[in-house]
Design an enzyme around this catalytic site. Sequence first.
Site, short mmCIF file in Angstrom:
data_model
loop_
_atom_site.label_atom_id
_atom_site.label_comp_id
_atom_site.label_asym_id
_atom_site.label_seq_id
_atom_site.Cartn_x
_atom_site.Cartn_y
_atom_site.Cartn_z
CB THR A 1 -0.87 -0.03 1.28
OG1 THR A 1 -1.80 -1.08 1.15
CG2 THR A 1 -1.61 1.29 1.50
NE ARG B 1 -10.26 -5.94 3.94
CZ ARG B 1 -9.15 -5.21 3.91
NH1 ARG B 1 -8.74 -4.68 2.79
NH2 ARG B 1 -8.46 -4.99 5.01
N1 ASP Z 1 -4.41 -1.36 4.84
C1 ASP Z 1 -4.61 -2.06 3.61
C2 ASP Z 1 -5.94 -2.78 3.70
O1 ASP Z 1 -6.24 -3.32 4.75
C3 ASP Z 1 -3.56 -3.04 3.26
C4 ASP Z 1 -2.14 -2.59 3.51
O2 ASP Z 1 -1.92 -1.50 3.96
O3 ASP Z 1 -1.21 -3.37 3.26
O4 ASP Z 1 -6.64 -2.86 2.72
#
Ligand code: ASP
Length: 369
Positions: free
Chosen positions: A202, A230
Site C-alpha cells: 500500500t 471487503r
Molecule cells: N491497509 C490495507 C488494507 O487493509 C492493506 C495494507 O496497507 O497493506 O486494505
Amino acid sequence: MIRFLMRLTGLAMLILASASVALAETEAKDDSSWSIAIHGGAGTINRDKITPEKDAEIRAALSKALEAGSKILKEGGSSMDAITATITLLENDPNFNAGKGAVYTWDKTNELDSSIMDGSDLSAGAVAGVTATKNPILLARAVKDKSPHVMLSGKGADQFSREQGLEQVTADYYATPRRLQQIEEVLAKQVSAADVDYKFGTVGAVAMDSKGNMAAGTSTGGMTGKRWGRIGDSPVIGAGTYADNRSCAISATGSGEYFIRLGVTHEICTRVRMRFFAARDEVQATVPKDKDGVPEYYVHASEFSLEESDVQKIADDVIAELGELGGTGGIIFATPWGQAGYSFNTPGMYRGRANSEGQQSVSIYGDEE
Ligand code: ASP
C-alpha cells in the site's frame, strides 16, 4: 516538551521569561519550511526475503517519489499537489500494491481503494472498490474537489471517474506475474485474506507545505484474496488517512480491519491536538495576572510547537494499542512544525522522508533510521 517560537513580542518574552518558562527554542520559524513522509507498505519485510536487486529497486522507487514531492514543496507548491504527485508515481510502479501491481481479489479481479484529505479545511475524498481508474488517488482527489460527497464506491465511483475524464485502463494494466502467483497460492490453499501476508505494498504520503498546510493520502489494492466487497482502512477517513492543520497528517498501512476499529489516523491527530493545547495552557497558567485576575498576555497557538519526540510517543502509543488488539502495520506522520516520521510494529516498512532542513532518507527494514 514544548518548543517556543520567536514570534513573541518583546513584552510577551519578558513576561514569559519572568514567569520562568523553559524556552527550548528561540529561532523564528522559517516560512519556507516544508516536510514530507512517504510509505510503500509495512509487513514482514526482512532482509532474507528481499534480493539485493529488489532492495535497490524499491529504494530507487521511493527516492524518485520522495524527490517528486520534495520538488513541489521546495518550489512553494501545496502539500496537496506534492502528495498527489508522489502517490501517482508509486501507483504507477508495479513494486507496490496500488494502481499497477495491485493485489487480486478472491475472484481474480482488482478492486482499488484510495483517499485524500486537506488539513486546511478538512475537505476529503475517497473511493472504494474501483476497477478501471489508472490512478485511484486522482479519483479520490476528484471526489474531494468536484463532488459534494466524501466517499464513492464500486460502479458509481467508476462512472464518476469516466465522467471526470480520468484515464481508464483495462484489467490487464494492473496485472503482474507476482500478484498472479500470489492469488493462485491463496486459492490453492483456500486461506482467508486476513491470514495472507501478501498485502504489503500500500502507498501513502503526508506533507506540510510552506504555508503550513497539511495533506495526507493513501492508495491500495487492499488484501490479496479479499472477498465479498471487503473494504479496508485505506479509503476510510480517520482510519487510513487524516490531515488537520492543527495537529498532523497521517497515512496508514497494515491490517485494515484493526486500523478501522481504532480509528488510527484520527486518533493520533486528536491526541497530538490535545497535547498541543494542554502544553499551551500550561504556559498560559504561568503568565502573571493583574489585580482583577486578567492575564497580562494571552499565549497564541502559533507561538508553540510540539517536539518530534512528543509526536513520536503519541504515534508509538497508538500503534502499540493497535498491536494489543492484534493489528499489524504502521503510519507515517507530518506535523505543522516541520517534522516527518514513522511508527510501525512490523519487521519493516517501505518508507522515506525529507524536509527543507536537508533531511532526506529512504529505508526498508526496522533497524534503519
Ligand atoms: N491497509 C490495507 C488494507 O487493509 C492493506 C495494507 O496497507 O497493506 O486494505
